[in-house]
Design a protein around this motif. Structure first.
Motif, PDB file in Angstrom:
ATOM      1  N   GLY A  27      49.059  38.745  40.290  1.00  0.00           N
ATOM      2  CA  GLY A  27      47.797  39.367  39.512  1.00  0.00           C
ATOM      3  C   GLY A  27      48.178  40.300  38.461  1.00  0.00           C
ATOM      4  N   ASP A  70      42.852  42.045  37.407  1.00  0.00           N
ATOM      5  CA  ASP A  70      42.447  41.666  38.504  1.00  0.00           C
ATOM      6  C   ASP A  70      42.230  42.569  39.446  1.00  0.00           C
ATOM      7  N   ASP A  71      41.558  42.341  40.641  1.00  0.00           N
ATOM      8  CA  ASP A  71      41.036  43.496  41.469  1.00  0.00           C
ATOM      9  C   ASP A  71      42.145  44.160  42.220  1.00  0.00           C
TER      10      ASP A  71
END
Length: 357
Positions: free
Chosen positions: A235, A240-241
């Motif tokens: 990611g 992104d988280d």
């Protein structure tokens, strides 16, 4: 982008003036050709590694004719190449027989744990593809070809770049791991853009109760180390988280590749992902560090220019990084200089506890 200075700019090879040569250079009796010849020296080094000259001499010292026979190369050209490598400090010669120096044995034999051979394509591409467009980048103030986009679209270049950064990490990780603050009862490390994961792996070896997660782009994670307590997540650390509940966040060789807005965004995201009192550890170069001389300062300036040309980032002062950390909710930023990690220094800070103003 990678942390150390060699070869991003037609490397300042280990070629030293004697007093007469230095005087001729300073008085401009001879034309200023050394930067051009430094670029030729880079290509000589790359060619020798690709021809496995250093691996052959690791087995035994040899004459030029003997090496040419072993490697099936032209003996007359091989003799000149070996003389060049000896002049640059990569070989020694005695009685017509060439042997490795410590530098070549450490960095350019394929069985060395710090071998840079797999990273030489990155060196060449940076020096011969990206840097020739320096004038455009200086005029416009932005990279002509964003480096990390280039890595994601070019698997061979990505592998070479990851090999280069991993070789340096193997050299630096033990020294840095000794001073990274880790909870006594274990905890969870987030390795932001950590690719090979070697800094995390070194921490896992030192702290049996620790877990680590490496977050990076898919191409970069192909080079990641294997460890039972290491998790890989593909990611973007900007989009992104990141997750939450981490005790330590590592940002090694990340900040110099980002512009100020991206750094501020990333610091805030990392602060939100850490537990109160959790630590951020930034491994990078800092402009206000003590430099031993003009050559070191110039190398740092060239590295700064390389980041601007390739990524749009830059080398920052530690004081500037500390201000950005405080603005993102961190406290007590400290500047640490690990022994045996001369090209990477640390900025360490902790997330403010809710009770602290």
């Amino acid at each position: 982008m990678g942390s150390a200075a060699p070869a991003f700019y037609g490397r300042r090879v280990p070629l030293f003036f004697n007093p007469l040569e230095a005087a001729a250079h300073r008085l401009s009796i001879a034309p200023p050709m050394f930067d051009y010849f430094n670029t030729l020296g880079l290509h000589a080094l790359v060619a020798a590694a690709r021809l496995r000259v250093f691996d052959a001499l690791r087995e035994r010292p040899s004459t030029a004719d003997g090496l040419a026979t072993t490697l099936t190369i032209d003996p007359r050209t091989a003799e000149v190449l070996l003389r060049v490598l000896a002049g640059l400090g990569y070989l020694r010669v005695k009685g017509g027989r060439y042997r490795l120096t410590r530098t070549s044995r450490t960095w350019f034999t394929t069985d060395s744990p710090t071998s840079l051979v797999a990273g030489l394509e990155f060196w060449e591409r940076t020096a011969c593809v990206i840097w020739p467009r320096l004038a455009e980048a200086v005029r416009d103030g932005s990279p002509v070809t964003p480096f990390y986009e280039l890595l994601e679209s070019d698997a061979a270049l990505s592998r070479s770049f990851q090999a280069w950064t991993a070789a340096l990490a193997r050299r630096q990780a033990p020294a840095t791991a000794r001073i990274i603050p880790v909870p006594r009862d274990g905890g969870h490390v987030l390795d932001v853009g950590g690719s090979h994961g070697l800094f995390s792996v070194e921490l896992l070896h030192r702290h049996p109760g620790l877990r680590a997660t490496v977050l990076d782009l898919p191409q970069a994670l192909e080079a990641a180390a294997d460890h039972p307590r290491l998790t890989l997540r593909a990611g973007s650390f900007l989009d992104d988280d990141l997750g939450e509940g981490y005790d330590v966040a590592l940002l090694f060789n990340i900040v110099h590749g980002l512009d100020d807005q991206e750094v501020a965004k990333l610091f805030a995201r990392v602060a939100a992902a850490l537990n109160p009192g959790g630590a951020i550890v930034i491994g990078d170069q800092f402009r206000d560090s003590l430099m031993p001389g003009r050559a070191s300062r110039t190398l740092l300036d060239l590295l700064d220019l390389n980041y601007r040309v390739a990524t749009g980032g830059r080398v920052r002062d530690f004081r500037e990084v500390a201000r950005m950390l405080r603005a993102a909710g961190f406290d007590r930023p400290r500047h640490r200089r690990p022994l045996r990690s001369v090209v990477t220094e640390l900025a360490v800070a902790v997330v403010k506890s809710p009770s602290r103003p």
